[in-house]
Design a protein around this motif. Structure first.
Motif, short mmCIF file in Angstrom:
data_model
loop_
_atom_site.label_atom_id
_atom_site.label_comp_id
_atom_site.label_asym_id
_atom_site.label_seq_id
_atom_site.Cartn_x
_atom_site.Cartn_y
_atom_site.Cartn_z
N LYS A 1 -6.49 11.36 2.19
CA LYS A 1 -5.20 10.71 1.95
C LYS A 1 -4.05 11.58 2.47
O LYS A 1 -3.15 11.10 3.14
N LEU B 1 -4.02 11.52 6.25
CA LEU B 1 -3.44 10.30 6.80
C LEU B 1 -1.92 10.31 6.69
O LEU B 1 -1.22 9.87 7.59
N GLU C 1 -11.07 -7.36 6.13
CA GLU C 1 -11.13 -6.76 4.79
C GLU C 1 -11.31 -5.25 4.86
O GLU C 1 -10.73 -4.50 4.09
N ALA D 1 -7.99 -3.83 5.78
CA ALA D 1 -7.09 -3.91 4.62
C ALA D 1 -7.43 -2.83 3.61
O ALA D 1 -6.55 -2.21 3.02
N LEU D 2 -8.72 -2.57 3.44
CA LEU D 2 -9.16 -1.54 2.50
C LEU D 2 -8.59 -0.18 2.88
O LEU D 2 -8.15 0.59 2.02
N SER D 3 -8.55 0.10 4.18
CA SER D 3 -8.08 1.41 4.61
C SER D 3 -6.57 1.54 4.48
O SER D 3 -6.03 2.62 4.61
N LEU D 4 -5.88 0.43 4.21
CA LEU D 4 -4.42 0.47 4.13
C LEU D 4 -3.93 0.51 2.71
O LEU D 4 -2.81 0.14 2.42
N LYS D 5 -4.77 0.95 1.81
CA LYS D 5 -4.42 0.95 0.40
C LYS D 5 -3.09 1.68 0.20
O LYS D 5 -2.87 2.74 0.76
N GLY D 6 -2.22 1.08 -0.55
CA GLY D 6 -0.96 1.74 -0.83
C GLY D 6 0.16 1.31 0.10
O GLY D 6 1.32 1.55 -0.16
N ILE D 7 -0.20 0.66 1.21
CA ILE D 7 0.84 0.15 2.10
C ILE D 7 1.00 -1.33 1.81
O ILE D 7 0.03 -2.08 1.80
N VAL E 1 1.35 -4.71 2.69
CA VAL E 1 1.28 -5.67 3.79
C VAL E 1 0.41 -6.85 3.39
O VAL E 1 -0.48 -6.72 2.56
#
Lengths: 513, 304
Positions: free
Chosen positions: A87, A90, A111, A114-120, A122
């Protein structure tokens, strides 16, 4: 004290995106990295070159926050940073594509991203739009609604790269990216990487392939046994031979002879007749194949991955059901016999999926070595014979140059290349009458590859037969006495004499002539 | 009121505690943690709910306390299986014994007591008069809530990013970790949620379905909920169907006795179905097809 240092760094290292200084990492009983300094400039492709177990992946996992270094400092754009998790990495603009993909098979591409964008914040729609944009900029085509298990390896890698690009990383680390790709896919990947560098990103390419480093990267750093041997060699100053000697600390002396043996009069050890095998999804993968393997020959099977080779090998070794046809070994029908029966007939197997069929990761190196022969060679009456086990394990580690802290270390602690060496060592040590080998040198460095090739030749010289499946055409060509080309589950051509790589390549990809 | 409608109504009532427990376990197992301790957690919820209502006089306080107690109690299993990485079967069984044991010990003084505050069914006018289907519309608020919660949980699990994270943690935690998500936290939250809903299910029994406290009050409902989790294929909507179906089996058990069908035989029925479901779904090929979370029961350890 620290502040002064930061100031100095700001002054000095404007051009460097990453600086790692004095990195030390110890694993139980081995020093994985010993005082390593490593720097990467902005906007370059930097190759991190070295043998299996040299510490390349470990160093990069430290940079990506997966491991904590025992000593040393990391600077990003001249600022000292503390990266304690992926984290953090990144957030600092560092992305990594691992050798084993971090994708979830049962979810879709969208999906997974989307999983890798946790916290953003969108929406799925935004993700879709942005990914389509990124795909077209960098030439990374992908179907967002496909489930991961439906994708080819190359496509999975694209998903991984897109995941990091979405985070707008400044630095992309790729761990042995071409080891799973076909030559054409590799070319496409390098084109995309070039585009990324042109747009100002930096790329670290972990590799053990010298030519790849020389052709693709702007500069090269060489690691050997946890130490830096040479850093930041410019591409135009790089000399292939120098680099080879930097990477390998053992002299390479084995050259496989290309003399083909004519064994057409020798007796048949394995006969495959009209074999039909299904793949995991129930489609026909092997279409009524027939061939024979003769005593003392190396029979190569060439083909683009996914044309039924895997299913064929699994059927021949008892791992997969044979739907139709038969297999005879020394004249005995062994169709759909259990694996144990095959082993007792003197068949050894170097599997393609090494982690699944090759080793038990939680067992020690020694346990893995005796796994197939514990009943005969390594036990005295009812008990295991510790002394013999120890002697044999140590001999194999020595012969094959397996880098391992102790023979009692769980196999799971070994690097991918060393696991492969362990499997090859065990299978060859059984002195099998027939060896079925699937990509025996995949993931191995130059020296180990040579050793395995030499060992295969020695095995053949002793009268054993080898069925060799490999995606490495050079390997097939240099080792085999006879070559079969497989396509769409059929054998489309047989090469008996010295043949050129182009002829075979054509047979692999074209329709029958 | 026709017989079919009243049977349906009773099935829903009997199925509601199973529904809550199953919904919780679905999330728990989707995140990769198998919580065999459900029977113990529900028992804790039943006692806490009863005692709190008895003391405060408010049935809603009772439900709230039961949920909290279930959640907190399940953290024991969470700690053992997530943080310590012990065998989840062992930890789960220990949780059952601990939960039922503590409840019997502390519940002694509540045996045989009754409550003043009661949950009132909200019969929906007109709709409840429809033949057969009318059985859907004569329930207490919690039975309605169960269905709503199931729909919300289904939506979250399959249509939102939170759901992707939960499913991903249960499939391949190392991939989620690499994405910078805290695997341990996700699992803790899911186990806690499972405990909260388990506690609620337990309290539903002791406060409404068969009001009162006695030892063994759960009568194996926790085990049935575990089987239902598999039966529903880890899907909240499937849980609704499964829970009401098993609720129906429980109700039939009483009604068929009048016709000379032995009670013990019918009493065994849910367990027979449980065994059939468990065996079918344990075949390797079925496992893949049915969507068993790939990392179910496997503790996650970051290598280093």
């Amino acid at each position: 004290m620290l502040n002064i240092r930061v100031l100095i760094n700001l002054g000095n290292d404007q051009n460097y995106l990453v600086e790692m200084r004095g990195i030390v990492k110890m694993f139980p009983t081995v020093v994985a990295l010993n005082n390593v300094d490593f720097r990467v400039k902005k906007g370059e492709i930097h190759a991190l070159l070295g043998e299996n177990g040299a510490g390349k992946t470990t160093l990069m996992r430290i940079l990506y926050g997966m491991y904590r270094p025992d000593e040393g400092e990391v600077f990003i754009e001249g600022r000292r940073v503390n990266i304690s998790s992926p984290k953090d990495a990144l957030k600092l603009g560092i992305g990594m594509v691992h050798q084993h993909f971090m994708l979830i098979d049962r979810l879709t591409v969208l999906e997974n991203i989307a999983l890798s964008l946790k916290g953003i914040k969108v929406s799925f729609k935004e993700i879709r739009n942005r990914i389509e944009e990124l795909s077209s900029i960098y030439g990374l085509k992908i179907n967002l609604d496909a489930k991961i298990w439906q994708l080819s390896v190359g496509e999975k890698q694209r998903v991984e790269i897109l995941k990091t690009l979405y985070r707008d990383v400044k630095l992309l680390i790729l761990d042995e990216p071409t080891s799973v790709l076909t030559p054409i896919e590799s070319e496409e990947l390098f084109k995309s990487l070039r585009k990324m560098v042109e747009s100002g990103k930096s790329i670290i390419l972990i590799t053990h392939k010298i030519d790849e480093a020389l052709n693709v990267s702007d500069s090269i750093t060489v690691l050997r046994k946890g130490r830096i041997v040479a850093s930041e060699i410019k591409r135009d100053e790089a000399n292939r031979l120098d680099i080879v000697s930097m990477i390998v600390d053992r002299p390479i002396d084995f050259k496989p002879n290309r003399i083909k043996k004519d064994v057409s009069d020798s007796r048949i050890v394995m006969e495959v007749n009209n074999l039909r095998v299904l793949d995991d999804r129930g489609n026909i993968a092997v279409r009524d194949i027939s061939f024979v393997l003769r005593e003392g020959e190396i029979l190569g099977i060439a083909g683009v991955a996914g044309n039924g080779q895997k299913e064929l090998i699994e059927a021949l070794t008892g791992l997969r059901r044979i739907e139709n046809g038969y297999v005879k070994i020394f004249g005995i029908d062994v169709t759909n016999n259990p694996v144990g029966k095959m082993t007792s007939l003197g068949i050894a197997h170097i599997p393609e999926d090494r982690l699944r069929y090759g080793v038990a990761l939680d067992l020690s190196v020694a346990d893995n070595i005796i796994m197939k022969l514990y009943r005969k060679k390594f036990s005295r009456r009812f008990f295991l014979d510790e002394a013999t086990i120890k002697k044999e394990a140590e001999r194999l580690i020595q012969d094959f140059g397996i880098v391992v802290p102790s023979i009692w270390t769980p196999a799971g602690f070994l690097s991918g290349g060393n696991i492969q060496k362990l499997i090859v060592a065990r299978e060859l040590s059984m002195s099998p009458k027939i060896l079925i080998a699937s990509n025996p040198t995949s993931g191995l460095d130059v020296a180990s590859t040579n050793y395995v090739h030499w060992a295969l030749h020695r095995l053949r010289a002793s009268g054993s037969s080898i069925l060799l499946v490999s995606e490495d055409l050079d390997e097939i060509l240099s080792l085999s006495d006879r070559i079969l080309v497989m396509r769409d589950g059929k054998i489309v051509k047989e090469f008996k004499e010295e043949s050129s790589i182009n002829d075979i390549g054509l047979a692999m990809t074209l329709k029958e002539t | 009121m026709d017989i079919a409608a009243s049977l349906l109504a009773e099935a829903i009532k009997a199925g509601t505690p199973l529904l809550f427990a199953t919904l919780g376990e679905v999330y728990c197992e989707r995140s990769g943690v198998i919580n065999l301790g459900l029977e113990g957690i529900m028992t804790i919820g039943a006692l806490t709910g009863f005692a709190t209502t008895f003391i405060t006089g408010s049935i809603w306080m009772g439900f709230l306390a039961a949920m909290l107690a279930g959640g907190v109690f399940s953290l024991i299993h969470a700690f053992a299986s997530i943080s310590l990485g012990v065998n989840q079967t062992v930890s789960g069984l220990a949780t059952v014994m601990l939960g039922t044991g503590i409840s019997s010990l502390l519940g002694k003084r509540y045996v045989g007591l009754s409550l003043r505050d009661r949950l009132m069914p909200m019969t929906i006018p007109f709709l409840s008069e429809i033949p057969v289907l009318g059985g859907f519309f004569r329930h207490d608020p919690l039975a309605y809530a169960g269905i709503v919660i199931a729909i919300v949980m289904w939506y979250v699990l399959f249509k939102t990013r939170i759901g992707i994270i939960i499913r991903a943690v249960g499939e391949k935690p190392e991939a989620v970790d690499a994405a910078g998500v805290n695997v341990y936290l996700v699992r803790y939250i899911c186990v806690f949620l499972g405990g909260v809903l388990g506690g609620l299910g337990g309290a539903y029994v002791s406060l409404y379905y068969t009001p009162g406290w006695r030892e063994g009050i759960m009568m194996g409902r926790g085990w049935i909920a575990l089987a239902l989790t598999i039966f529903s294929l880890w899907n909240p909507i499937g849980s609704v169907l499964g829970a009401f179906l098993f609720g129906g089996v429980e109700v039939l058990q009483f009604h068929l006795q009048e016709y000379g069908v032995p009670a013990s035989l019918l009493g065994a029925l849910p367990y027979v179905v449980t065994i059939i479901v468990l065996t079918t779904s344990s075949f390797g090929f079925m496992r893949r097809k049915l969507g068993v979370p790939a990392a179910l029961g496997k503790p996650y350890r970051r290598e280093s």
